[in-house]
Design a protein around this motif. Structure first.
Motif, short mmCIF file in Angstrom:
data_model
loop_
_atom_site.label_atom_id
_atom_site.label_comp_id
_atom_site.label_asym_id
_atom_site.label_seq_id
_atom_site.Cartn_x
_atom_site.Cartn_y
_atom_site.Cartn_z
N GLN A 1 -0.18 -4.46 21.01
CA GLN A 1 -0.52 -5.01 19.71
C GLN A 1 -1.50 -4.11 18.96
OE1 GLN A 1 -1.92 -8.95 20.53
NE2 GLN A 1 0.08 -9.66 21.28
N PHE A 2 -2.47 -3.55 19.67
CA PHE A 2 -3.39 -2.63 19.01
C PHE A 2 -2.64 -1.39 18.52
CE2 PHE A 2 -5.93 1.25 19.50
CZ PHE A 2 -6.90 1.02 18.55
N LEU A 3 -1.78 -0.83 19.35
CA LEU A 3 -1.03 0.36 18.96
C LEU A 3 -0.06 0.07 17.83
CD1 LEU A 3 -0.27 1.88 22.49
CD2 LEU A 3 -2.04 2.56 20.87
N GLU B 1 2.09 11.68 14.55
CA GLU B 1 1.17 10.85 15.31
C GLU B 1 1.75 9.46 15.53
OE1 GLU B 1 0.42 12.75 12.84
OE2 GLU B 1 -0.98 14.22 13.65
N ALA B 2 2.44 8.94 14.53
CA ALA B 2 3.08 7.63 14.70
C ALA B 2 4.15 7.67 15.79
CB ALA B 2 3.69 7.18 13.37
N LEU C 1 9.14 -1.26 6.46
CA LEU C 1 8.40 -0.03 6.17
C LEU C 1 9.36 1.07 5.73
CD1 LEU C 1 5.78 0.11 9.06
CD2 LEU C 1 5.54 -0.84 6.76
N PRO C 2 9.11 1.67 4.57
CA PRO C 2 9.99 2.75 4.08
C PRO C 2 9.66 4.09 4.76
CG PRO C 2 8.29 2.31 2.47
CD PRO C 2 8.07 1.32 3.58
N VAL D 1 -0.74 1.77 10.33
CA VAL D 1 -1.75 2.48 9.54
C VAL D 1 -1.32 3.93 9.32
CG1 VAL D 1 -4.12 3.35 9.58
CG2 VAL D 1 -3.65 0.99 10.24
N PHE D 2 -0.84 4.59 10.36
CA PHE D 2 -0.41 5.97 10.23
C PHE D 2 0.75 6.11 9.25
CE2 PHE D 2 -1.99 7.22 14.74
CZ PHE D 2 -3.28 7.28 14.23
N VAL D 3 1.68 5.19 9.29
CA VAL D 3 2.85 5.28 8.42
C VAL D 3 2.49 5.00 6.97
CG1 VAL D 3 5.10 4.23 7.94
CG2 VAL D 3 4.45 4.77 10.29
N ASN D 4 1.53 4.11 6.76
CA ASN D 4 1.17 3.71 5.39
C ASN D 4 0.14 4.60 4.75
OD1 ASN D 4 2.91 1.46 5.29
ND2 ASN D 4 1.44 0.20 6.41
#
Length: 1564
Positions: A984-986, A1003-1004, A1063-1064, A992-995
């Motif tokens: 859940q944390f990851l 990194e994602a 998520l795009p 966050v990385f994608v947005n």
């Protein structure tokens, strides 16, 4: 009687006695004389019986006397049976002797008896048998002889009837009466002998055999071997397969026990069903002996047994059948055949086990539960492969009870399996192949199985221990391909049978003499195998040490560099594992190290690098002879080990020279200062040096640089560990291993200012040297040098302490200035992070075992990495700097390196602490203890490294106080909860990385890899708590939708699908990883309905979250698939989005299709328009998944096609299993999987409280009918997905992949159709089960049997499952139609591409005269290789390869489609069901050679030339003699092959994409 004997003695011919009887007949005294003879006192005299018979002619009154003699003898024999039963002792023996003599006399004169007498006697005996009375055993010998005599009579008059029949008919009549009547258990054995002596017809023989086998359960167990042997002799007349099947089934049921053997119970207290293990084993051993003798006498019996076993694949494999095969292997003729069959069967079993672990829809294996393998984990009945190891263990347990004759065969089988399954390359096997380092294959599991068999045999059978050890040692000495597996066997024997091994130690000691001549992996494995023996046997230990010392001092330090390197690495491991031996290691390494550095200071460089490289001064070919960096690292670690052990050294420990230690400390410090002050030019390693690998000087300089960089790292290690040792000695705390970081480790991790400055100076020089080498050195094939730290010599302890020092947590207002100085150097932080990643990756890939200290360092490193790289939000932290890609190597950010290091740490824990034991490993209490220990370790690791709200890792924090970062509440301390919190944390971190403004997709992707690893720790649903799938889901209760009732795995799957939907992500690699993981995990989830709800579309074709999808509703439709099989929703939606993205490859575009058809427009529209309108309403006009764009559509298509290909591969296997799944449920087969597993468990279990019963009750498994239904549903899903993709304008590469998968799909369809067309011929009779038993109910309702009986009746009762009818409908109405349209599109696309390529090539040729050809080609296609001299050879080579590839794709597909339709037509005729109504013919099957396309490649002239050459060859052949025709044919064939290999052309992927986009624009 005296008168009769006196008259007979006077005339032996019987004439006088005959006259006496004739006179007596007139007075009726002869009857009394005969009756007197038949009394017990007189009947024992054979002379009297012979005299009476010879004095009685065959007609008249003599015939009556003969009849009276025979009838009286038969009556007496029938009565004697009852008397014998009531009497005992001497009377019984006298009666047996008397009856035997009487029967022998009657047999001798049997031909002289009249037919009436024979018939009357036979009927009397038959009626006695039918009344279940037991006559004397000699009666049955008389019966068989009388039946043979009566069968030769021309006519026989039936008693109580005036009908005359032939003697053969009378014999058959009597046999029918005997076989249809119940038998007395005592009469079974002699009756079997009677049936063996009498000739019978084929059907009558079958009836007799079945009758005898049904008596197995009624007779005494001691009579079973004799009866079995008689039955085997009877089978020589025919029906050997039936006899073998009955015998095997009977003893299989006895072995299984429980409900399986319930049908074998009888009223006989001495029956076989009441025997214990030892008594049953003794009976089976005698049966095996009889079977062995029968096979030697009639080898056709052995051939039939092999045929029987092969006919059922694995269904007939059982312990008793294995014993029969093993004893049959002692016959030379069958030795190879039996071993080959066992090898093939074992490999098939192991492949099936691997497949069942892979196919989660077939098996739901409980997660983290010991002994789960033994209580059943398969969802369908009859699918589980036989427990082959448990079978062999059961056989080995029976050897002491009389099975000695199969001991040699067991050893031979184990050795044969290990030798034949080992890798084919002996060098690969003996030198580089370590079975534990890579994923094991079925062949590796087979070798482990063979080793387990031999280990168990060695433990219990003393007679073969020497032979087994000889096999092991011969493989070691000869460097066999199976050496590693035999050494693993030796290690198991040493651990489990150490006492039995003591007397054989001289044989093992002999092999140690070859230790110096063995390869390194083999020698290491041999030492690991015998180390436990050395610990318990002093004599063996002394011999081993003597051999090792000779090798160490005389060879290792003077050998090649590779050997020295292995020595140094081994000694460094010894320093960590055996502190008591550190002084010895230190003295050895220190004495050798002083030779390679300058203590006087007379040299510019403190290290003698020239002495470490051969030919360094002469300029010759250089080679490394001394790995100085590892030698120095070993000295440093042994020195630090001595400093650590000073305060805890026991009195009897090995002493150390303190002066030598102080001298070494001074030398190391001076060496560090010398390296810090010496310039690179002093080592001849500056920017002007040659580093090219093509020259000897360049090779030498590269070796110098490698050695120097390693020495720099060893110096850094010395500074860090020395400082840490001083801090540890000054602290009062004691270092102990726990699940959290120690408080003193952070305090002791502080470095002094001098040490930090030296570390940074050394690193600066090391980095400068690395940059020079990387810039100037060119490795083979143009490769460049890797990043700094890729081949580091730093140990895990040094790395861990540096990381803890740099990223230490400090109180508010207190910062360590030295740590800040290290942290401020970004290059050094990147370097040490890279080293941590490389060290953990190397450990995960190549380490054999994980020491406790290594685990502790791995845990501490992971904690630091999580805190600094994942949770820290500092403005100068790795997360903040990730967008700038601080790392210069391969454009990899420091954050990415940290994520990869964390991934390696998780993989280490997953590899060395597995929570399940796959393969054929023996499952016992020790395994359970190991799993529980591993579970505790994994929980501790996850709890320590889990990101927590309070930062975690507090000195006094308990594992039960873990507070999850995401939920801010205390979580359960179990693997599932901790892994779920981690995931859940990851998940939030990935979003966050994608947005980000500039998405950090790499990194994602790394975070997603970590989630995938942690997902394996999430609990999987078991059979008992998993909602059923497929048709049975409709009958199950609807589960609640609350989040609390959803498993952690289902929540992860739901999140993956939601991310893909919302998520795009416009990155192909990340999209591919997300979809692959989602599709893979979805097969293991238990709530697919929630995922299906995410893909809901409203009536307007727009996405909606509250409505179910609107699908086509007529006939077989997608809506019915989704409603009954929700797992298919994701795949179907992906296929629909691919179709929406790429658009249709035929007909109008999706945007031009109207939303609905008006009431008056029906006649004007094309017949396809209603379907297109319904399709548009179903799939919508926009992609439901936001990750699917034009950039990612190709990757999405590849992922979905690969998923479908895997599903088809699974279905192909399950269809094959379905056929034999029916056989496993047939009456002729006994499923012993659960019973045998439980037996193996209980035998190895020492605790009776946890031992399960002998036979585990079957779980609620699904039947074969539900298995068929599930297969049909999954196959229908695949067809719908392929039908959607086949309508899209996919690129050429994906099109080729689609054609291959379509061929595979039609192959599976053909196999399924043939399954229903040719059902398995199950046994016609049930030998041991009653019609009211539960097993017979299962067998009577069996679908395969019903289909078989229906087909024999002309197909009147032949019923096809509804699922198969749906599959046939979807193939005809959807799949095949779109496949033909797709082939048309594919050929048109290929033609367009070829035209554009040809035009481009012609344009390049025209401009080539002006010198612009290359430039234009680069402008047109940057990826196309430059053609030398304006030629087209490079392009044509690619085109020819594409020709050969494409020339087989479409014809293979069409052939598979035609084969499928062929069998559908046959099945339609056989089943009387009109399946052909869905088949459609198409013109796409007609092909022709397009000669005009040859000119596109410039082959038109070549074609004409070759035609001319062919014409000349024909003329020459017409003139040549007949003997030369063959050569001409060969030349013509070769010419045609040369022409056929160059008929078409190809272009690259970029042109295909542009063509697809142009077609899409044209549609709109």
């Amino acid at each position: 009687m005296d008168t009769i004997l006196q008259l007979y003695s006077q005339d032996a011919t019987g004439t006088v006695l005959r006259e006496y009887f004739e006179d007596a007949d007139t007075t009726l005294e002869s009857v009394g004389h005969v009756n007197c003879i038949l009394t017990p006192p007189c009947i024992s005299d054979a002379s009297t019986r012979t005299a009476v018979v010879r004095a009685s002619p065959e007609d008249g009154e003599g015939a009556a006397r003969r009849l009276q003699v025979l009838k009286g003898a038969a009556t007496w024999l029938l009565q004697a049976g009852n008397d014998n039963a009531s009497s005992g002792g001497g009377n019984s023996t006298q009666l047996d002797d008397l009856a035997g003599k009487l029967v022998n006399t009657l047999i001798d004169i049997g031909q002289s008896f009249p037919v009436e007498a024979l018939v009357e006697s036979i009927n009397a005996i038959t009626e006695t048998i039918r009344q279940q009375r037991h006559p004397h055993n000699s009666t049955f010998e008389l019966l068989s002889r009388l039946l043979v005599i009566a069968a030769n009579a021309e006519t026989v008059n039936l008693p109580d009837s005036h009908e005359d029949i032939t003697g053969v008919e009378f014999r058959d009549f009597i046999l029918d009466r005997i076989c249809t009547a119940p038998w007395n258990p005592k009469s079974v054995l002699p009756l079997a002998t009677v049936l063996g002596d009498v000739d019978m017809e084929c059907k009558q023989l079958e009836m007799a055999i079945v009758k005898v086998m049904k008596q197995f359960k009624h007779i005494d167990a001691t009579d079973l071997p004799h009866l079995t042997y008689n039955l085997l002799l009877l089978s020589s007349k025919g029906h050997q397969r039936l006899v073998l099947r009955g015998i095997l089934e009977f003893f299989d049921r006895l072995d299984a026990g429980g409900d399986v053997a319930e049908c074998l119970h009888s009223d006989n207290p001495r029956g076989a069903s009441r025997l214990g293990f030892s008594e049953l084993s003794a009976v089976q051993s005698t049966v095996i002996l009889h079977f062995s003798f029968a096979v030697k006498q009639d080898q056709e019996l052995g051939t039939e047994l092999l045929k029987h076993m092969k006919s059922g694949k694995l269904a007939f494999l059982s312990p008793f059948s294995l014993m029969c095969l093993l004893t049959m292997a002692r016959v030379h003729r069958f030795e190879d055949s039996v071993m080959d069959y066992l090898k093939a069967s074992i490999l098939s079993i192991l492949k099936d086990e691997e497949r069942t672990r892979k196919e989660t829809w077939v098996s739901h294996r409980p997660a983290h539960v010991a002994f789960s393998k033994y209580y059943g984990s398969l969802e369908y009945e009859g699918v589980s492969p036989p427990p082959i190891l448990s079978m062999f263990c059961s056989i080995i347990k029976k050897i002491p009870h009389g099975m000695d004759q199969i001991t040699q065969s067991i050893v031979q089988c184990g050795v044969y399996i290990m030798d034949s399954m080992a890798p084919t390359s002996p060098w690969k096997a003996s030198d580089n192949n370590a079975p534990k380092r890579t994923k094991l294959k079925p062949t590796d599991y087979a070798c482990e199985l063979g080793a387990s068999i031999l280990a168990e045999t060695f433990k219990t059978q003393e007679s073969v221990r020497t032979e087994i050890l000889d096999h092991i040692m011969s493989r070691v000495v000869t460097k066999s391909a199976s050496t590693m597996y035999f050494l693993n066997l030796l290690e198991v024997i040493v651990k489990e049978s150490s006492e039995a091994l003591i007397e054989h130690l001289p044989r093992i000691k002999e092999s140690l003499d070859y230790l110096s001549f063995l390869s390194l992996p083999t020698a290491v494995r041999l030492m690991a195998a015998v180390k436990d023996v050395a610990a318990i046997n002093r004599f063996f230990r002394d011999s081993l040490l003597l051999i090792l010392r000779k090798a160490l001092f005389s060879k290792c330090l003077g050998q090649q560099g590779d050997i020295r390197l292995s020595l140094y690495i081994g000694l460094m491991n010894l320093v960590e594992s055996s502190p008591a031996l550190v002084p010895i290691v230190f003295e050895i390494l220190q004495a050798h190290f002083v030779q390679f550095y300058d203590k006087t200071g007379a040299r510019l460089a403190p290290l003698k690098l020239d002495e470490c490289v051969a030919n360094s001064r002469t300029g010759g070919e250089s080679s490394l002879i001394e790995p100085l960096q590892f030698l120095m690292s070993g000295v440093v670690r042994s020195f630090v080990g001595i400093r650590k052990s000073k305060r805890r050294t026991p009195r009897d420990a090995i002493g150390v020279d303190n002066d030598l230690v102080e001298e070494c400390q001074n030398d190391l410090y001076k060496l560090v200062l010398g390296l810090e002050s010496t310039g690179l030019e002093d080592f001849e390693l500056d920017k002007t040096s040659d580093f090219h690998m093509a020259s000897n000087i360049g090779v030498r300089n590269n070796m110098y640089a490698s050695l120097l960089i390693g020495c720099f790292e060893s110096s850094i290690e010395y500074l860090v560990l020395r400082q840490q040792t001083q801090a540890d000695q000054s602290s009062n705390g004691k270092a102990t291993m726990s699940f959290h970081l120690h408080q003193h480790s952070e305090q002791g991790g502080q470095l002094s200012t001098e040490s930090v400055d030296l570390v940074l100076h050394l690193f600066t020089k090391m980095r400068k040297l690395h940059d020079i080498v990387r810039e100037k050195a060119v490795l083979p094939r143009g490769k460049k040098m890797g990043p700094l730290g890729e081949a580091s010599v730093l140990g895990l302890e040094c790395i861990t302490r540096l990381m803890e020092c740099i990223f230490a947590e400090h109180a508010v207002g207190h910062n360590d200035p030295e740590a800040q100085k290290l942290k401020a150097n970004d290059d050094f932080v990147y370097y040490i992070t890279t080293v941590a990643h490389m060290s953990l990756s190397k450990m995960q890939a190549s380490a054999e075992v994980l020491k406790d200290s290594d685990y502790d360092y791995c845990r501490r490193l992971s904690s630091v990495l999580v805190r600094e790289f994942l949770t820290s939000v500092r403005p100068d932290g790795p997360r903040a700097l990730a967008a700038g890609a601080k790392g210069k190597d391969k454009n990899k950010s420091m954050l990415m390196v940290g994520i990869e290091a964390l991934t390696a740490g998780l993989l280490i824990v997953q590899r060395f602490y597995p929570l399940e034991t796959p393969g054929v490993e023996r499952q016992d209490l020790a395994t359970s203890t190991t799993i529980l220990h591993n579970t505790k370790i994994v929980c501790g690791f996850l709890a320590t490294t889990l990101p927590q709200v309070n930062g975690g890792h507090q000195p006094d924090q308990q594992p039960s106080e873990v507070v999850a970062w995401t939920t801010s509440r205390t979580i359960k301390h179990d693997v599932d909860s901790l892994a779920a919190a981690y995931c859940q944390f990851l998940q939030g971190l990935l979003e966050v990385f994608v947005n980000e403004t500039l998405p950090q997709v790499k990194e994602a992707a790394g975070i997603l890899t970590m989630i995938q690893i942690l997902s394996k720790y999430l609990a999987r649903p078991t059979i008992s708590n998993t909602p059923v799938t497929g048709l049975s889901r409709m009958d199950s209760a609807t589960s609640t939708d609350s989040a609390m009732d959803t498993s952690q795995l289902d929540q992860l799957i739901h999140w993956l699908i939601r991310v893909c939907r919302d998520l795009p992500i416009d990155d192909a690699a990340l999209t591919k990883a997300l979809l692959s993981m989602a599709l893979s995990l979805e097969q293991e989830g238990s709530s697919p309905e929630e995922n299906a709800a995410l893909m809901a579309i409203d009536d307007g074709g727009q996405p909606g979250s509250s409505r179910q999808p609107q699908w086509a509703s007529s006939g077989a439709s997608v809506s019915s698939v989704v409603s009954n099989f929700p797992e298919a929703a994701t795949c179907l939606r992906l296929a629909a989005d691919i179709l929406v993205t790429y658009n249709f490859n035929h007909g109008p575009g999706i945007q031009s299709i109207p939303d609905r058809i008006g009431p008056n427009e029906n006649d004007e529209q094309d017949e396809e328009m209603p379907r297109l309108v319904a399709l548009k309403r179903e799939i919508g006009v926009e992609s439901r998944f936001s990750v699917i764009t034009m950039r990612t559509a190709a990757s999405t298509t590849d992922v979905l096609l690969a998923h479908v290909e895997g599903a088809l591969d699974s279905l192909e296997w399950t269809v094959g299993k379905l056929r034999y799944c029916e056989l496993s449920q047939s009456p002729g087969s006994v499923n012993l999987n659960q019973a045998m597993d439980v037996d193996a468990f209980s035998s190895s279990s020492s605790s009776p409280s946890v031992a399960p019963p002998r036979y585990a009750q079957p779980l609620n498994l699904k039947s074969a009918q539900k298995f068929e239904a599930d297969i049909c549903w999954r196959l229908e899903v695949c067809m719908w997905v392929l039908a959607r993709i086949a309508q899209a304008c996919i690129p050429n590469t994906a099109a080729e992949h689609l054609i291959k998968i379509l061929s595979r799909c039609y192959k599976v369809l053909t196999t399924l159709t043939k399954h229903y067309l040719n059902p398995l011929n199950l046994p016609a009779s049930n030998l041991f089960e009653s019609t009211s038993g539960s097993h017979s109910k299962k067998g009577s309702s069996h679908s395969g049997k019903n289909r078989s009986s229906g087909s024999s009746a002309g197909g009147a009762n032949y019923q096809l499952p509804h699922g198969f009818l749906r599959v046939t409908e979807v193939v005809g109405t959807e799949l095949s139609k779109h496949v033909y349209n797709f082939l048309t599109y594919f050929q048109a696309m290929d033609s367009d591409i070829q035209e554009r390529s040809f035009a481009r090539q012609n344009g390049a040729k025209k401009k080539g005269d002006k010198g612009k050809a290359n430039k234009d080609k680069d402008d047109d296609n940057n990826d196309e290789p430059m053609m030398l001299g304006g030629g087209t050879s490079a392009v044509k080579s690619r085109q020819k390869a594409k020709i050969l590839r494409e020339s087989k794709l479409i014809p293979d597909l069409i052939y598979m489609m035609e084969q499928y339709e062929r069998y559908v037509i046959q099945l339609s005729k056989k089943s009387k069901v009109n399946l052909t109504q869905y088949l459609r013919r198409s013109t796409a099957r007609d092909f022709k050679i397009q000669i005009q396309r040859l000119g596109d490649l410039g082959l038109e002239d070549r074609y004409e030339e070759e035609q001319h050459m062919l014409q000349q060859q024909r003329q020459a052949q017409a003139q040549a003699p007949a003997g030369m025709e063959g050569d001409g044919d060969v030349r013509m064939a070769s010419d045609h092959e040369g022409l056929d290999t160059a008929l078409d052309e190809a272009v690259d992927e970029e042109e295909e994409e542009s063509l697809v986009r142009s077609r899409k624009r044209a549609r709109h």
